[in-house]
Design an enzyme around this catalytic site. Structure first.
Site, mmCIF file in Angstrom:
data_model
loop_
_atom_site.group_PDB
_atom_site.id
_atom_site.type_symbol
_atom_site.label_atom_id
_atom_site.label_comp_id
_atom_site.label_asym_id
_atom_site.label_seq_id
_atom_site.Cartn_x
_atom_site.Cartn_y
_atom_site.Cartn_z
ATOM 1 N N ASP A 330 -38.644 112.496 -15.607
ATOM 2 C CA ASP A 330 -37.726 113.412 -16.284
ATOM 3 C C ASP A 330 -38.436 114.519 -17.061
ATOM 4 O O ASP A 330 -39.022 114.299 -18.128
ATOM 5 C CB ASP A 330 -36.782 112.644 -17.230
ATOM 6 C CG ASP A 330 -35.455 113.362 -17.412
ATOM 7 O OD1 ASP A 330 -34.636 112.895 -18.233
ATOM 8 O OD2 ASP A 330 -35.237 114.394 -16.737
ATOM 9 N N LYS A 379 -29.765 109.612 -17.631
ATOM 10 C CA LYS A 379 -30.274 110.636 -18.546
ATOM 11 C C LYS A 379 -30.247 110.131 -19.988
ATOM 12 O O LYS A 379 -31.152 110.387 -20.772
ATOM 13 C CB LYS A 379 -29.412 111.890 -18.414
ATOM 14 C CG LYS A 379 -29.924 113.115 -19.123
ATOM 15 C CD LYS A 379 -31.225 113.647 -18.568
ATOM 16 C CE LYS A 379 -31.076 114.366 -17.275
ATOM 17 N NZ LYS A 379 -32.323 115.075 -16.864
ATOM 18 N N LYS A 420 -28.033 125.924 -21.266
ATOM 19 C CA LYS A 420 -27.576 124.726 -21.977
ATOM 20 C C LYS A 420 -27.568 124.957 -23.485
ATOM 21 O O LYS A 420 -28.479 125.566 -24.028
ATOM 22 C CB LYS A 420 -28.508 123.559 -21.657
ATOM 23 C CG LYS A 420 -28.105 122.252 -22.288
ATOM 24 C CD LYS A 420 -29.119 121.178 -22.037
ATOM 25 C CE LYS A 420 -30.426 121.448 -22.754
ATOM 26 N NZ LYS A 420 -31.567 120.966 -21.972
ATOM 27 N N LYS A 497 -40.025 113.232 -20.316
ATOM 28 C CA LYS A 497 -39.234 112.596 -21.376
ATOM 29 C C LYS A 497 -39.535 111.111 -21.497
ATOM 30 O O LYS A 497 -39.535 110.528 -22.576
ATOM 31 C CB LYS A 497 -37.742 112.747 -21.077
ATOM 32 C CG LYS A 497 -37.121 114.095 -21.259
ATOM 33 C CD LYS A 497 -35.624 113.861 -21.353
ATOM 34 C CE LYS A 497 -34.760 115.044 -21.052
ATOM 35 N NZ LYS A 497 -34.884 115.696 -19.781
#
Ligand SMILES: NC(=O)c1ccc[n+]([C@@H]2O[C@H](COP(=O)([O-])OP(=O)(O)OC[C@H]3O[C@@H](n4cnc5c(N)ncnc54)[C@H](O)[C@@H]3O)[C@@H](O)[C@H]2O)c1
Ligand SMILES: O=P([O-])([O-])O[C@@H]1[C@@H](O)[C@H](O)[C@@H](O)[C@H](O)[C@@H]1O
Length: 542
Positions: A330, A379, A420, A497
């Site tokens: 990620d 996520k 975003k 991540k």
């Protein structure tokens, strides 16, 4: 006393040669280490490196901890020739895939474009390798000297990457760039004709693993059994390598977020079980794991830019057995990147985060896929685990098992597109029972933040394919064998991540620690000590 930035452009070198500019400010490209412990041979840099660490133990009679400074003698060998390198993107027609392809083309051909503020030149801002520097050392006047991160050791240049890939949607990359609505129209216009020639290969599509709303995109899908698909993917990688005359291919997943795969004994828990499960067409083998297995078997490093558990235990074991590299998970691009800085700052300042509430909404196809619960859950996991190591490092603030409240919300709002909007609130306990609240509003242009990470992941992964090491002792009976780093590239964690690490090793999420590790490991490859910022030169009487 201003620091010196070594610029390596020819123009800068010419300027320095004709002016009384600081001789150090524009040196020759890269630098050479002047040390008896570093050897610049034909085709490789070899270094002898004493790795300083401290082993802590407890004296069980007194209960006292003992800290023992320890040195381990490593030798590193870094091949200096990069050769021709290729990147195959899974999900090439997506926002990230089309954006990074267009950006590399613009940089490679020096394509600028007009904006309402004037002419914009291409760049690699946001790439830690291409747009950040590291402190090499100090000059004779004790002034810091900085060099580009990508010049610490010889690295691939993104302009030279040959890009290809797969997508379940047949749109050519020019049209995919238009669909993404990420890049300025004038730039799109200038690169469209070349990009429309680029067409993604048919891919593997199992509806069960991504949101049902993605089905309408799936018009470029490979048929056959899972075993036949595995062989086809392997052939795709071989053909791409041969057709483009490549020395190395790296495969990177930037396709949609999948649901987590169940880890099932006898199916994906070991390398052999996973291979058998594929041969038997087991439903729980995901497309991303199939790509990982194909890459591993072809000796092509595989990096997972999405949060799902692609690298199931069987895939890790297979990579270890095949001595092939894998990495993930990620891309760490926006909201979580800041969290991995802020959480570390707070905890290391002795301030106790009580609640971290992270909300964002986005309107791109990633957000549409994430609007489905199973894909959001993948996520949520990757975005939630990012503070675990910081919290675990401070038992003065947190009792064992104690954690801040940590909430993740993601909403799909089509109108904002790839832009975003992230809102975070950090509520922390401070001195004498006080409370501190930090609120952040962050507009993360998702693909413009993720694309440079794709470049960094490529560059560092490619570097690691050229590095080998061995450990020396005072009693080596024979020359120990050179060997590659562990198959799981935890050195990539700065860009990710939820870093995947070698089994039974610690996960580090704190961004500063991750960058320090990457910088100091690369310094060790050329025999330089770690940067420790003690600056004793400036703290002692001269
Ligand atoms: N800032 C960011 O953009 C960011 C940050 C972290 C992680 N990610 C992850 O990166 C991935 C890509 O993000 P994006 O914005 O480019 O998404 P996107 O939806 O625009 O692109 C994904 C592409 O993958 C394709 N695809 C889906 N399943 C596939 C398969 N099995 N094989 C081949 N192609 C397939 C889709 O057709 C689509 O073109 C997502 O998983 C996202 O969560 C993005
Ligand atoms: O990297 P980050 O900004 O913390 O996390 C992001 C998510 O919050 C977002 O919903 C999604 O668009 C991206 O895939 C990315 O993963």
């Amino acid at each position: 006393m201003s620091p010196i930035n070594i610029t390596t452009s020819a123009a800068a070198n010419r300027a320095a040669a004709t002016s009384n500019a600081d001789p150090l400010a524009s040196g020759a490209t890269a630098f050479k280490v002047d040390s008896p412990h570093v050897r610049y041979g034909d085709g490789a840099i070899e270094s002898d490196y004493l790795y300083d660490t401290t082993i802590v133990s407890r004296d069980y009679e007194t209960g006292q901890l003992k800290a023992k400074p320890t040195k381990v003698h490593y030798q590193f060998r870094t091949k200096t020739s990069v050769g021709r390198v290729g990147l195959m993107l899974v999900g090439w027609g997506g926002n990230n895939g089309s954006t990074v392809t267009a950006a590399i083309l613009a940089n490679k051909q020096g394509i600028s474009w007009e904006t309402r503020k004037g002419t914009q030149e291409p760049n690699y801002f946001g790439s830690v390798m291409m747009a950040s520097t590291v402190k090499l050392g100090v000059d004779e006047n004790l002034r810091d000297v900085y060099v580009p991160f990508n010049e610490v050791v010889p690295m691939a240049h993104p302009n030279d990457i040959v890009i290809g890939g797969w997508d379940i949607n047949s749109l050519n990359i020019g049209e995919a760039m238009r669909r993404a609505q990420v890049l300025p129209v004038d730039l799109q216009r200038r690169v469209y004709d070349e990009l429309k020639q680029l067409k993604p290969l048919p891919s593997v599509y199992y509806p069960d693993f991504i949101a049902a709303n993605q089905e309408e995109r799936a018009n470029n899908v490979m048929g056959g059994t899972k075993q036949e698909q595995l062989e086809q993917l392997r052939k795709n990688i071989r053909d791409f390598k041969q057709t483009n005359g490549l020395d190395r291919v790296i495969v990177m997943w930037t396709a949609n977020t999948e649901r987590y795969a169940d880890i099932i004994a006898g199916v994906n828990d070991t390398a052999d079980n996973l291979l058998q499960a594929i041969a038997g067409g087991h439903a729980e083998v995901s497309p991303s794991t199939l790509f990982a297995v194909a890459s591993i078997l072809e000796g092509a490093p595989f990096v997972n830019g999405s949060p799902q558990n692609t690298l199931v235990p069987g895939a890790i074991e297979l990579a270890e057995r095949e001595r092939s590299f894998v990495g993930g998970d990620d891309f760490k691009s926006g909201q979580t990147k800041i969290k991995s800085v802020l959480a570390e700052f707070l905890v290391n300042a002795g301030i106790k985060p009580l609640a971290i509430t992270s909300y964002n909404h986005l309107g791109n196809n990633d957000g549409r896929n994430l609007s489905a619960p199973a894909q959001f859950r993948s996520k949520e996991i990757s975005k939630s685990s990012v503070v675990d190591d910081m919290v675990g490092s401070n038992n003065l603030l947190y009792k064992k098992g104690e954690h801040p409240d940590h909430t993740i919300v993601i909403k799909y709002v089509p109108s904002v597109g790839d832009s975003k909007r992230a809102m975070d609130e950090y509520v922390s306990e401070i001195f004498m029972g006080g409370l501190n609240t930090i609120s952040i509003y962050n507009t993360c242009e998702d693909s413009l933040l993720a694309s440079p990470l794709i470049i960094d992941l490529f560059m560092v992964t490619e570097l690691m394919t050229r590095v080998s090491y061995r450990v020396r002792t005072d009693v080596d009976a024979a020359e120990p064998q050179w060997q590659p780093f562990h198959s799981v590239l935890s050195i990539l964690s700065y860009m990710l991540k939820a870093p995947v690490v070698a089994p039974n090793t610690p996960v580090v999420n704190a961004l500063a620690k991750q960058r320090m590790a990457m910088e100091n490991i690369m310094r060790a490859f050329v025999g330089l000590p770690p940067n420790n910022e003690m600056l004793l030169e400036h703290k002692a009487f001269h």
